[in-house]
Each structure stands twice: as structure tokens, then as C-alpha cells.
Design a protein around this motif. Structure first.
Motif, PDB file in Angstrom:
ATOM      1  N   ASP A  35       0.826  -1.211   0.000  1.00 16.98           N
ATOM      2  CA  ASP A  35       0.000   0.000   0.000  1.00 16.98           C
ATOM      3  C   ASP A  35       0.859   1.260   0.000  1.00 16.98           C
ATOM      4  O   ASP A  35       0.656   2.171   0.804  1.00 16.98           O
ATOM      5  N   ASP A 103       0.662   2.311   6.025  1.00 22.89           N
ATOM      6  CA  ASP A 103      -0.500   2.291   6.920  1.00 22.89           C
ATOM      7  C   ASP A 103      -1.379   3.516   6.776  1.00 22.89           C
ATOM      8  O   ASP A 103      -2.319   3.708   7.552  1.00 22.89           O
ATOM      9  N   GLY A 104      -1.091   4.361   5.790  1.00 22.26           N
ATOM     10  CA  GLY A 104      -1.878   5.568   5.590  1.00 22.26           C
ATOM     11  C   GLY A 104      -1.275   6.808   6.207  1.00 22.26           C
ATOM     12  O   GLY A 104      -1.766   7.923   5.964  1.00 22.26           O
ATOM     13  N   GLU A 145      -5.017   2.665   7.697  1.00 19.94           N
ATOM     14  CA  GLU A 145      -5.029   1.621   6.679  1.00 19.94           C
ATOM     15  C   GLU A 145      -4.400   0.325   7.156  1.00 19.94           C
ATOM     16  O   GLU A 145      -4.599  -0.726   6.528  1.00 19.94           O
TER      17      GLU A 145
END
Length: 231
Positions: A35, A103-104, A145
Motif C-alpha cells: 500500500d 499504513d496511511g 489503513e
């Protein structure tokens, strides 16, 4: 005190609109590579841009470890049980590195840096600053996230102060291996708290070689996952 019906409706709507707290995911970790993150720190301030160099995140403290181990104070105590402690007199030289754990949160500065303490939790890291030794940087995966609570560590053996604390040859692999060997050797204890640690080597997170690695020092591509339990 009496509320009008409109005031009651407003308060009820406000209560519903409040965001729910983010719960920690019950998993060991989430692969940052999936991600937008990466398994290298940012050592030169380019935040993942072309030519960016970093240190490998070669140890992960599993999010399935005992919850207290994953807190700031709890991890310091665990680190002290395996031979690391806070920096000499609490002083840090050099700028912090950052990492994007997918994780955003994007790139976030390291939570803390610990050094080998040579058997003395209070002053031993002053010796490490002089003669070199093992050290680690800590990053926490806690964004919306991927809120796993896992701690990603960049571990390496470094030279003495006269050499500017550069990484020794093969220093990333050596640092990781030394930390893991101490952690799994048996029950470790600090300040009355005891721990057992189980290790698993992962080979799918980091590529082997020197691509993107600071100081052009090759790594073997292994990340060691440690699950720590308070006993």
C-alpha cells in the motif's frame, strides 16, 4: 436544565457524527509494500523519490506480541532486556530517519533510537557511542489503513565515533542477527518483567542486494519477525 427539542436533536446528531476509535488489527503486521510503503527507511530526506536511500527495516516486533511490549515504555523495557537502552545521557546526534509503513500515515519520523548498552542501562550507550556497536531505530505501524501496532526496526552494527558512526561491512545483517540471537536465547528480563521471544525469518519483504540501501551495503533480504510474550 431543560433542552428544547431542536437542541436535543442537535446533540444526538453530534454524538452520532463523532468518529469511532480505530481498533488495532489482530495481525502480526501488514506488508508496507502492498500500500505505497517500503521496507527501507528514508535516510536522505527524499521521501521515496528517485534515488532515495534508506536502511532496511530488518526486524519486526509482531502486533501479536503482548500488548505492553508494543507501547513506548514497554518496548524500552524489552529492549533493555536484550541489551539496548536510551542514548547516551538522553542526547541524540544526527537527524532522525523516517519510514512509510503503508499504513496511511505516509513518511513518519522514527519513534525512538536505542543503542547497545554493554550491560549498563544508564551509561552503557555512551560506550557504544565511542567504540561502536549495535543500534536500532523504531517505527510503529498504526495508521488507519493498517493499524497493527507492529514495530518495524532498522537494526545495524555501526563503527566508532572516529569513523562517524557509519555502518560496518555487512552491518545490517550482523545487527539483525545479533539482536535476534539475544532475544531468542532464553527468557530475558529487565526491571522485574520477563519475556520469551519466538523468531521467524521472512524472505518476501526485502530484496537481497544493495538497491536503494544506504552506504551501498548489501543485505541478504531477510526480515526477522519476533513475537514477544510477557511471562
Amino acid at each position: 436544565m431543560l433542552f428544547t427539542s431542536s437542541a436535543v436533536l442537535f446533540l444526538a446528531a453530534f454524538a452520532v457524527a463523532k468518529p469511532a476509535p480505530s481498533k488495532r488489527a489482530a495481525v502480526a503486521f501488514v506488508d508496507p509494500n502492498t500500500d505505497g510503503g517500503r521496507m527501507l527507511t528514508d535516510a536522505d530526506g527524499l521521501d521515496g523519490q528517485a534515488g532515495d536511500l534508506g536502511e532496511p527495516l530488518n526486524v519486526i516486533i509482531s502486533g501479536l506480541s503482548s500488548a505492553d511490549v508494543l507501547t513506548d515504555a514497554g518496548f524500552l523495557n524489552y529492549a533493555q532486556s536484550i541489551g539496548f537502552s536510551f542514548e547516551c545521557l538522553g542526547l541524540h546526534l544526527g537527524g532522525p530517519q523516517s519510514a512509510n509503513l503503508g499504513d496511511g500515515n505516509g513518511f513518519v519520523n522514527q519513534t525512538v533510537e536505542y543503542r547497545q548498552d554493554y550491560g549498563d542501562e544508564e551509561l552503557g550507550t555512551c560506550l557504544e557511542s565511542l567504540i561502536g556497536g549495535n543500534h536500532l531505530r523504531v517505527f510503529r505501524q498504526n495508521g488507519t489503513e493498517a493499524n497493527t501496532g507492529a514495530l518495524f526496526l532498522a537494526v545495524s552494527q555501526e563503527e566508532n565515533v572516529a569513523e562517524g558512526h557509519t555502518i560496518v561491512a555487512n552491518g545490517y545483517n550482523l545487527g539483525r542477527n545479533a539482536l535476534a540471537a539475544t532475544a531468542i536465547a532464553g527468557t530475558t528480563t529487565a526491571n522485574g518483567v520477563s519475556y520469551t521471544t519466538v523468531a521467524q525469518n521472512l524472505t518476501t519483504l526485502l530484496p537481497a542486494g544493495t538497491a536503494g540501501v544506504n552506504h551501498d551495503i548489501a543485505t541478504d533480504g531477510i526480515t526477522t519477525l519476533l513475537t514477544v510474550t510477557i511471562v
